[in-house]
Every structure is written in structure tokens, then in C-alpha cells.
Scaffold this motif. Structure first.
Motif, PDB file in Angstrom:
ATOM      1  N   UNK A  38     -45.027 -60.463  56.155  1.00 54.96           N
ATOM      2  CA  UNK A  38     -43.909 -59.938  57.179  1.00 54.96           C
ATOM      3  C   UNK A  38     -44.668 -59.045  58.233  1.00 54.96           C
ATOM      4  N   UNK A  39     -44.066 -59.289  59.518  1.00 58.02           N
ATOM      5  CA  UNK A  39     -44.547 -58.316  60.537  1.00 58.02           C
ATOM      6  C   UNK A  39     -44.244 -56.920  60.436  1.00 58.02           C
ATOM      7  N   UNK A  40     -44.839 -56.104  61.320  1.00 55.24           N
ATOM      8  CA  UNK A  40     -44.440 -54.389  60.956  1.00 55.24           C
ATOM      9  C   UNK A  40     -43.088 -54.430  61.444  1.00 55.24           C
ATOM     10  N   UNK A  41     -42.650 -54.958  62.407  1.00 55.56           N
ATOM     11  CA  UNK A  41     -41.308 -54.588  62.906  1.00 55.56           C
ATOM     12  C   UNK A  41     -40.181 -55.151  61.966  1.00 55.56           C
ATOM     13  N   UNK A  42     -40.488 -56.088  61.201  1.00 58.90           N
ATOM     14  CA  UNK A  42     -39.391 -56.719  60.463  1.00 58.90           C
ATOM     15  C   UNK A  42     -39.483 -56.441  58.909  1.00 58.90           C
ATOM     16  N   UNK A  43     -40.521 -55.571  58.496  1.00 55.82           N
ATOM     17  CA  UNK A  43     -40.682 -55.580  57.066  1.00 55.82           C
ATOM     18  C   UNK A  43     -39.564 -55.188  56.305  1.00 55.82           C
ATOM     19  N   UNK A  44     -38.688 -54.329  56.615  1.00 58.35           N
ATOM     20  CA  UNK A  44     -37.392 -53.909  55.932  1.00 58.35           C
ATOM     21  C   UNK A  44     -36.589 -55.098  55.816  1.00 58.35           C
ATOM     22  N   UNK A  45     -36.237 -55.981  57.018  1.00 53.16           N
ATOM     23  CA  UNK A  45     -35.396 -57.047  56.956  1.00 53.16           C
ATOM     24  C   UNK A  45     -36.142 -58.156  56.023  1.00 53.16           C
ATOM     25  N   UNK A  46     -37.588 -58.199  55.992  1.00 53.34           N
ATOM     26  CA  UNK A  46     -37.835 -59.251  55.166  1.00 53.34           C
ATOM     27  C   UNK A  46     -37.509 -58.998  53.491  1.00 53.34           C
ATOM     28  N   UNK A  47     -37.473 -57.540  53.280  1.00 52.51           N
ATOM     29  CA  UNK A  47     -37.314 -57.154  51.985  1.00 52.51           C
ATOM     30  C   UNK A  47     -36.002 -57.572  51.435  1.00 52.51           C
ATOM     31  N   UNK A  48     -35.029 -57.940  52.216  1.00 53.84           N
ATOM     32  CA  UNK A  48     -33.679 -58.131  51.819  1.00 53.84           C
ATOM     33  C   UNK A  48     -33.570 -59.353  51.045  1.00 53.84           C
ATOM     34  N   UNK A  49     -34.164 -60.500  51.844  1.00 55.87           N
ATOM     35  CA  UNK A  49     -34.080 -61.731  51.107  1.00 55.87           C
ATOM     36  C   UNK A  49     -35.178 -61.821  49.878  1.00 55.87           C
ATOM     37  N   UNK A  50     -36.095 -61.185  50.004  1.00 64.30           N
ATOM     38  CA  UNK A  50     -37.361 -61.083  49.189  1.00 64.30           C
ATOM     39  C   UNK A  50     -36.560 -60.637  47.841  1.00 64.30           C
ATOM     40  N   UNK A  51     -35.896 -59.340  47.892  1.00 61.36           N
ATOM     41  CA  UNK A  51     -35.278 -59.005  46.687  1.00 61.36           C
ATOM     42  C   UNK A  51     -34.096 -59.751  46.349  1.00 61.36           C
ATOM     43  N   UNK A  52     -33.370 -60.353  46.964  1.00 61.69           N
ATOM     44  CA  UNK A  52     -32.312 -61.156  46.536  1.00 61.69           C
ATOM     45  C   UNK A  52     -32.843 -62.516  45.701  1.00 61.69           C
ATOM     46  N   UNK A  53     -33.893 -62.968  46.115  1.00 59.60           N
ATOM     47  CA  UNK A  53     -34.523 -64.107  45.668  1.00 59.60           C
ATOM     48  C   UNK A  53     -35.577 -63.869  44.713  1.00 59.60           C
ATOM     49  N   UNK A  54     -36.034 -62.736  44.542  1.00 57.78           N
ATOM     50  CA  UNK A  54     -37.034 -62.270  43.478  1.00 57.78           C
ATOM     51  C   UNK A  54     -38.313 -62.755  43.641  1.00 57.78           C
ATOM     52  N   UNK A  55     -38.534 -62.360  45.113  1.00 56.68           N
ATOM     53  CA  UNK A  55     -40.077 -62.593  45.490  1.00 56.68           C
ATOM     54  C   UNK A  55     -40.935 -61.843  44.748  1.00 56.68           C
ATOM     55  N   UNK A  56     -42.338 -62.297  44.583  1.00 59.90           N
ATOM     56  CA  UNK A  56     -43.276 -61.355  44.128  1.00 59.90           C
ATOM     57  C   UNK A  56     -43.641 -60.020  44.668  1.00 59.90           C
ATOM     58  N   UNK A  57     -43.344 -60.090  46.033  1.00 57.12           N
ATOM     59  CA  UNK A  57     -43.542 -58.755  46.819  1.00 57.12           C
ATOM     60  C   UNK A  57     -43.671 -59.102  48.243  1.00 57.12           C
ATOM     61  N   UNK A  58     -43.814 -58.100  49.154  1.00 58.73           N
ATOM     62  CA  UNK A  58     -43.887 -58.155  50.578  1.00 58.73           C
ATOM     63  C   UNK A  58     -45.119 -57.770  50.977  1.00 58.73           C
ATOM     64  N   UNK A  59     -46.005 -58.203  51.948  1.00 58.25           N
ATOM     65  CA  UNK A  59     -47.091 -57.914  52.545  1.00 58.25           C
ATOM     66  C   UNK A  59     -46.789 -57.663  54.325  1.00 58.25           C
ATOM     67  N   UNK A  60     -46.870 -56.323  54.462  1.00 63.61           N
ATOM     68  CA  UNK A  60     -46.680 -55.877  56.026  1.00 63.61           C
ATOM     69  C   UNK A  60     -48.069 -55.503  56.543  1.00 63.61           C
ATOM     70  N   UNK A  61     -47.950 -54.994  57.626  1.00 60.82           N
ATOM     71  CA  UNK A  61     -49.036 -54.642  58.319  1.00 60.82           C
ATOM     72  C   UNK A  61     -49.019 -52.965  58.641  1.00 60.82           C
ATOM     73  N   UNK A  62     -50.092 -52.393  58.782  1.00 60.20           N
ATOM     74  CA  UNK A  62     -50.190 -50.654  59.200  1.00 60.20           C
ATOM     75  C   UNK A  62     -51.742 -50.748  59.741  1.00 60.20           C
ATOM     76  N   UNK A  63     -51.624 -49.876  60.604  1.00 65.29           N
ATOM     77  CA  UNK A  63     -53.051 -49.561  61.470  1.00 65.29           C
ATOM     78  C   UNK A  63     -53.912 -48.807  60.706  1.00 65.29           C
ATOM     79  N   UNK A  64     -55.099 -48.491  61.276  1.00 67.84           N
ATOM     80  CA  UNK A  64     -56.264 -47.570  60.546  1.00 67.84           C
ATOM     81  C   UNK A  64     -56.951 -46.729  61.560  1.00 67.84           C
TER      82      UNK A  64
END
Length: 418
Positions: free
Chosen positions: A140-166
Motif C-alpha cells: 500500500x502507498x503511504x496515503x492509503x495504508x488505512x484504507x488498504x487495511x480494511x479489505x486486508x482484514x476482511x479477507x484475511x490477508x497476511x499483512x500490509x506493507x506501507x511506506x515511511x521515510x528515514x
């Protein structure tokens, strides 16, 4: 090498003598001690954090203060109980990633104590629920990680990878307080890693293996208070600094020298100088070394309601690298306090600027007290690079001098310079 402040003579000989008594050597020793191995990053509720509080209480007792320790509950602290794992395989090549360089814990992550391997897929487009996420890692992109979590949770995804700076040195800072946990593991990866994963996925299948042994705990915080002078004094000043850090990783030191061993060192030194010379009966000086700031400013929230009305509060969060000017945020009825700080800054040669200070000062201001937050830089902020050698002696001296001069000017028996 420290230098003399340019306008000290204008504040009178007593103030000049006090400010010159500030010792860089003492403060550097305090920073080294608090950032040392035995305090293990000073996370709230940890053995190292509690030991640091005890050590500070002993230092204040030596100064002749009346010392009190106050404990309180702290909930929702994120704790890594093992080193996370993340690697990916594409085009027959496996890439093993380094925690805190290539990826970090996302504070909304569900706990995933053991590595889980699954194919990688891209997050569904906006407005689409998507399908086929079960037992998949979702990119998932940084701006939509929360939105990506919803179907991931509903469908039993392994997990979500998003982005963060250093940061500029390539470290991804550690935090221990954040949003409520999701029902799916979430891992934040470096922007370069995220880009490489997206490109690899465009070229063919990608397999990801990841773990996130991150749990939420409830623990106990410990504030340390010290009082100098009489409760019948005309003027009351509270100097405070949080002494907790985010804590070491399971396999890596996070010394927390700048944030906030440096601020603690400057407050302790200012208290030493003032305790020996404050005008008798004119000033009640209180020092508060606060716990659990990194977990959500729990220590100041616990303390602020008990502080007597009319107390002037100065919170120092970071005194490691005064680059151009100290950041200052005023809250509550702080006009007189801000005027004294401004005069002290001119006398001691410390440049000031208005700037956000999201620290314990806000809790005191919310309680209706005159409160100012001051910050003078945090190199290596919340990373393994936040070491004592990066805390500049001149900045420590500037911070302690500013505190001493401000408190002195607030004492009613002191005649302000024109």
C-alpha cells in the motif's frame, strides 16, 4: 569550548556570577550516564527506565532538595519483544532487509510474533474492495495504508506493507505511542524498498516473509519531583524535562542522549546553580523529571493538575544542537514568563524563535498554567545514532544559562536590567 555570554553585565553582578557557574563538564557527565548501557534507553516501565528515575532522585537529594517520587499507570505502550524480520524474493533473488534501516514497526500493527511467508499483491484501487487478498501481503502507498487495511482484514490477508521515510542518515526512528492497533500486521518500509517491491511486482511474482513481534502493554511511570525554597515564596517556578526514552531494541542500543538526556542535564545543572543562590524567601523552585513523555506525555498529565496556580513552567525538551535559534512555544497566561525568557535570552546571547514544541509543556498549559516549551535540537532523534558525542557542550551551556537567567529574573527581589 564554551564562551561567555555577551550581555551578562547588564543583568547585574549576581546574575553574571550565577550564569558563569554553569558547568559543561557536569552536564556532559549526566548525558553520558543517562545514555549508558545500564539504563537501556530508559523506556517507561522498563528496569532501565525505573533505574534512571532512581538515579535522578539521588542527584536531586544531593543538592539538598525535598525529593518525592510519584507513580502512575501508563497504557498502550508499544513493545518490541523480539527483532522483526522482513525479506522478499523476486526473480530468483532473496533480499534480507535490516530493521530500522530498511523497515520498522508500524504502530497500528497487529502482533505477528513469528515470520509469515506469502505472495505480495498491490492494494486495491481507491473505491474498490478488491479480491484475492487472503494469505497475501498487500503493498500500500503511504496515503492509503488505512484504507488498504480494511479489505486486508476482511479477507484475511497476511499483512500490509506501507511506506515511511528515514532521516538524513538513513535511520528510521523508533516510536512507542500511536493509533489503535489494526486487526492485521502492518510493516513500514523505506521508500527505496517500497519502490523496488513495486517494480519487482510489475515484473513477476514476489514472495514476502515478515514478522512483527510488537505488543501493547500497560506499565507504571515514575515522576521525580524536587522542591527548593519555601512554599510561602512569592514566586513559583517549575523547571521540567522528561527523562524517558523509547527504549533499546532487542538487538540494538538507542541511547536517547539528545531526547532527552540533554534537557535533563541542563535542568539538573540549572537547579544546582540556583539552589545555592536563590533569594531567600523570594522563590520556590521545583524540578520535575517526567516519565512517559514518549508514550503520550503521561507524566505531565499526571503532574499538571497538582501544580499550584500561578506557577511559571519551563519545559526543556532537547538541548543537544543549537543550530540557529531555540524553538519556543508559549501556552496559558504566559506573558510575564515569556517576557522574562526573552530578557534572559538577550542577556545570555541565546537566539529564540517561535516554534512548535509538542511536549510536556502543553499539558501544563492545558491545566491553565503559564507554560513555555523550549527546544535546542535533537541530532539522531530516536535512532541508534542519538549518542552522547553528538550533544554539543556549548548547547548544554546555552540551555542551562537560559534557564538560570529566566528563573532569576522571575524572582521578585531581583531588579531587572533596563
Amino acid at each position: 569550548m564554551t564562551t561567555a555570554a555577551p550581555h551578562l553585565g547588564q543583568g547585574g553582578p549576581e546574575l553574571a556570577s550565577l550564569v558563569e557557574a554553569v558547568s559543561a563538564t557536569r552536564m556532559q557527565a549526566t548525558v553520558r550516564e543517562l545514555a549508558g548501557d545500564r539504563f537501556a534507553g530508559r523506556r517507561v516501565g522498563s528496569p532501565g527506565g525505573r533505574a534512571a528515575g532512581t538515579w535522578l532522585a539521588e542527584r536531586l537529594d544531593v543538592l539538598g532538595a525535598r525529593v518525592q517520587v510519584s507513580e502512575f499507570d501508563v497504557a498502550g505502550v508499544r513493545e518490541l519483544h523480539a527483532t522483526p524480520v522482513l525479506q522478499w524474493t523476486g526473480a530468483g533473488q532473496t533480499h534480507r532487509l535490516e530493521h530500522r534501516r530498511d523497515f520498522v514497526e508500524h504502530l497500528a500493527s497487529a502482533e505477528l510474533p513469528h515470520p509469515r511467508s506469502a505472495p505480495l499483491v498491490k492494494a486495491p484501487e481507491a473505491g474498490s474492495a478488491g479480491t484475492g487478498l487472503r494469505e497475501r501481503w498487500v503493498l500500500a502507498e503511504a496515503a492509503n495504508w488505512g484504507r488498504a487495511c480494511e479489505p486486508a482484514e476482511a479477507q484475511g490477508a497476511a499483512g500490509v506493507l506501507t511506506v515511511r521515510g528515514a532521516d538524513a542518515e538513513g535511520w528510521m526512528p523508533k516510536m512507542i505511542a500511536g493509533p489503535p492497533a489494526r486487526a492485521v500486521p502492518v510493516i513500514a518500509v523505506h521508500p527505496d524498498v517500497h519502490r523496488r517491491l513495486a517494480e519487482a511486482l510489475d515484473d513477476g511474482p514476489v514472495q514476502v516473509t515478515g514478522s512483527m513481534p510488537l505488543r501493547q502493554i500497560t506499565t507504571r511511570g515514575r515522576n521525580v519531583y524536587a522542591r527548593f525554597g519555601s512554599r510561602q515564596a512569592v514566586s513559583r517556578v517549575l523547571l521540567c524535562a522528561h527523562y524517558d526514552g523509547v527504549g533499546d531494541d532487542p538487538d540494538r542500543r538507542l541511547p536517547a542522549a539528545a531526547d532527552n538526556a540533554s534537557g535533563v542535564a541542563a535542568v539538573l545543572e540549572a537547579a544546582r546553580v540556583l539552589a545555592a543562590a536563590a533569594p531567600a524567601g523570594a522563590l520556590e523552585l521545583t524540578v520535575a523529571f517526567l516519565d512517559a513523555e514518549e508514550a503520550g506525555a503521561w507524566g505531565s498529565a499526571h503532574h499538571a493538575p497538582t501544580v499550584p496556580p500561578g506557577t511559571h513552567v519551563i519545559n526543556l525538551d532537547g538541548a543537544a544542537h543549537l543550530h540557529q535559534a531555540a524553538a519556543v512555544e508559549a501556552g496559558g497566561p504566559a506573558h510575564a514568563l515569556l517576557a522574562a525568557l526573552d530578557q534572559a535570552a538577550r542577556l545570555t546571547g541565546v537566539p529564540l524563535r517561535a516554534g512548535a514544541m509538542a511536549s510536556d509543556n502543553r499539558r501544563y498549559a492545558a491545566a491553565g498554567l503559564a507554560a513555555i516549551g523550549v527546544g535546542m535540537g535533537m541530532p539522531g532523534y530516536q535512532t541508534p545514532a542519538e549518542t552522547p558525542d553528538r550533544v554539543q557542550p556549548d548547547t548544554l551551556v546555552a540551555a542551562a544559562r537560559l534557564l538560570v537567567a529566566t528563573v532569576w529574573l522571575l524572582a521578585p527581589s531581583v531588579t531587572s536590567a533596563p
